[in-house]
Design an enzyme around this catalytic site. Structure first.
Site, PDB file in Angstrom:
ATOM      1  N   ARG A   8       0.851  -1.155  -0.074  1.00 12.48           N
ATOM      2  CA  ARG A   8       0.010   0.103  -0.079  1.00 12.48           C
ATOM      3  C   ARG A   8       0.817   1.136   0.107  1.00 12.48           C
ATOM      4  O   ARG A   8       2.085   1.162   0.430  1.00 12.48           O
ATOM      5  CB  ARG A   8      -0.817   0.186   1.281  1.00 12.48           C
ATOM      6  CG  ARG A   8      -1.931  -1.033   0.967  1.00 12.48           C
ATOM      7  CD  ARG A   8      -2.824  -0.955   2.557  1.00 12.48           C
ATOM      8  NE  ARG A   8      -3.482   0.411   2.817  1.00 12.48           N
ATOM      9  CZ  ARG A   8      -4.563   0.561   3.926  1.00 12.48           C
ATOM     10  NH1 ARG A   8      -4.482  -0.283   4.802  1.00 12.48           N
ATOM     11  NH2 ARG A   8      -4.861   1.820   4.133  1.00 12.48           N
ATOM     12  N   HIS A   9       0.231   2.386  -0.314  1.00  9.55           N
ATOM     13  CA  HIS A   9       1.054   3.453  -0.232  1.00  9.55           C
ATOM     14  C   HIS A   9       1.374   3.884   1.317  1.00  9.55           C
ATOM     15  O   HIS A   9       0.870   3.320   2.140  1.00  9.55           O
ATOM     16  CB  HIS A   9       0.077   4.821  -1.020  1.00  9.55           C
ATOM     17  CG  HIS A   9      -1.156   4.818  -0.206  1.00  9.55           C
ATOM     18  ND1 HIS A   9      -1.399   5.310   0.983  1.00  9.55           N
ATOM     19  CD2 HIS A   9      -2.195   4.239  -0.569  1.00  9.55           C
ATOM     20  CE1 HIS A   9      -2.850   5.163   1.322  1.00  9.55           C
ATOM     21  NE2 HIS A   9      -3.151   4.529   0.394  1.00  9.55           N
ATOM     22  N   ASN A  15      -5.431   9.220   5.372  1.00 13.47           N
ATOM     23  CA  ASN A  15      -5.565   8.059   6.501  1.00 13.47           C
ATOM     24  C   ASN A  15      -5.481   8.579   7.803  1.00 13.47           C
ATOM     25  O   ASN A  15      -6.104   8.132   8.730  1.00 13.47           O
ATOM     26  CB  ASN A  15      -4.175   7.091   6.176  1.00 13.47           C
ATOM     27  CG  ASN A  15      -4.387   6.411   5.108  1.00 13.47           C
ATOM     28  OD1 ASN A  15      -3.227   6.361   4.404  1.00 13.47           O
ATOM     29  ND2 ASN A  15      -5.387   6.194   4.444  1.00 13.47           N
ATOM     30  N   ARG A  58      -0.487   9.552  -3.717  1.00 12.23           N
ATOM     31  CA  ARG A  58       0.123   8.991  -2.565  1.00 12.23           C
ATOM     32  C   ARG A  58       0.890   7.606  -2.782  1.00 12.23           C
ATOM     33  O   ARG A  58       1.797   7.369  -2.276  1.00 12.23           O
ATOM     34  CB  ARG A  58      -1.075   8.628  -1.619  1.00 12.23           C
ATOM     35  CG  ARG A  58      -2.361   7.757  -2.033  1.00 12.23           C
ATOM     36  CD  ARG A  58      -3.304   7.770  -0.917  1.00 12.23           C
ATOM     37  NE  ARG A  58      -4.501   7.058  -1.247  1.00 12.23           N
ATOM     38  CZ  ARG A  58      -5.455   7.466  -2.012  1.00 12.23           C
ATOM     39  NH1 ARG A  58      -5.358   8.512  -2.906  1.00 12.23           N
ATOM     40  NH2 ARG A  58      -6.734   6.761  -2.155  1.00 12.23           N
ATOM     41  N   HIS A 143      -3.588   0.428  -3.243  1.00  8.76           N
ATOM     42  CA  HIS A 143      -4.537   0.985  -2.307  1.00  8.76           C
ATOM     43  C   HIS A 143      -4.998  -0.167  -1.660  1.00  8.76           C
ATOM     44  O   HIS A 143      -5.189  -1.282  -2.181  1.00  8.76           O
ATOM     45  CB  HIS A 143      -5.453   1.783  -2.893  1.00  8.76           C
ATOM     46  CG  HIS A 143      -4.844   2.960  -3.536  1.00  8.76           C
ATOM     47  ND1 HIS A 143      -4.861   4.139  -3.024  1.00  8.76           N
ATOM     48  CD2 HIS A 143      -4.330   3.010  -4.857  1.00  8.76           C
ATOM     49  CE1 HIS A 143      -4.175   5.108  -4.014  1.00  8.76           C
ATOM     50  NE2 HIS A 143      -3.850   4.260  -5.237  1.00  8.76           N
TER      51      HIS A 143
END
Ligand code: F6P
Length: 191
Positions: A8-9, A15, A58, A143
């Protein structure tokens, strides 16, 4: 031996405040992860390494420090939550309680108003998955929902379990093809 890497980023500003979707930049912690990821990946010296990211800031920021060819693919963009973009789950509970209940009931098939479902994401991922199956040493930075679909595909997870696969932040996932199935290993970065 085919090896594929996924992440994931790094933590994004969305977030931090619990908002879904959007196109936020990395948080300071997320930027630390991007550095740690680049160091970790460079140290592996993977021949022919490529980085594939989504088109969102991101993921591009997370991969930017890795000095290898990069592709930014729309197919890897996060599930599009339509009218619910940039809301928190509490906002959803206040503004779209019926939608949230429908989603809780059937998360795989549930499609956000003007947005996507997990099934829609799986459908748009098919060309990328087909390509990935023929590659080795690709790091895919994407993501939460998209990586659930990707891992679910490679690990042959029952479809209704896919929207609940645990894909934590700041963790590198490695899939290695062994015979006809993939073996998964994870490395959690201490950030
Ligand atoms: O919260 C981060 C995020 O990537 C959102 O952008 C996205 O809507 C969500 O996770 C997907 O997870 P879930 O399907 O569990 O809401």
């Amino acid at each position: 031996q085919q090896t594929l890497y996924f992440s994931r980023h790094g933590e994004s500003e969305f977030n931090v405040i619990g908002k879904i979707g959007g196109d936020a930049r990395l948080s300071p912690r997320g930027r630390l992860y991007a550095k740690a990821l680049a160091n970790h990946i460079h140290a592996l010296n993977l021949p022919g390494l490529q980085v594939w990211t989504s088109t969102l800031y991101r993921t591009k920021e997370t991969g930017a420090g890795i000095n290898v060819p990069q592709q930014h693919l729309h197919e890897l963009d996060e599930i599009w939550s339509g009218e619910c973009e940039s809301l928190t789950y509490e906002d959803l509970q206040d503004q779209f309680p019926k939608e949230l209940a429908l989603r809780d009931n059937e998360k795989l098939k549930y499609r956000y108003p003007q947005g996507e479902s997990y099934i829609d994401v799986m459908a748009r991922l098919v060309p990328v998955l087909t390509q990935l199956e023929c590659e080795t040493n690709v790091l895919t930075i994407s993501h939460q929902a998209v990586l659930r679909c990707v891992l679910g595909y490679f690990l042959e997870t029952p479809h209704d379990e896919i929207p609940y696969i645990h894909v934590p932040l700041h963790t590198i996932i490695k899939l290695t093809l062994r015979g006809h199935s993939y073996n998964m290993e994870t490395v959690k970065m201490p950030i």
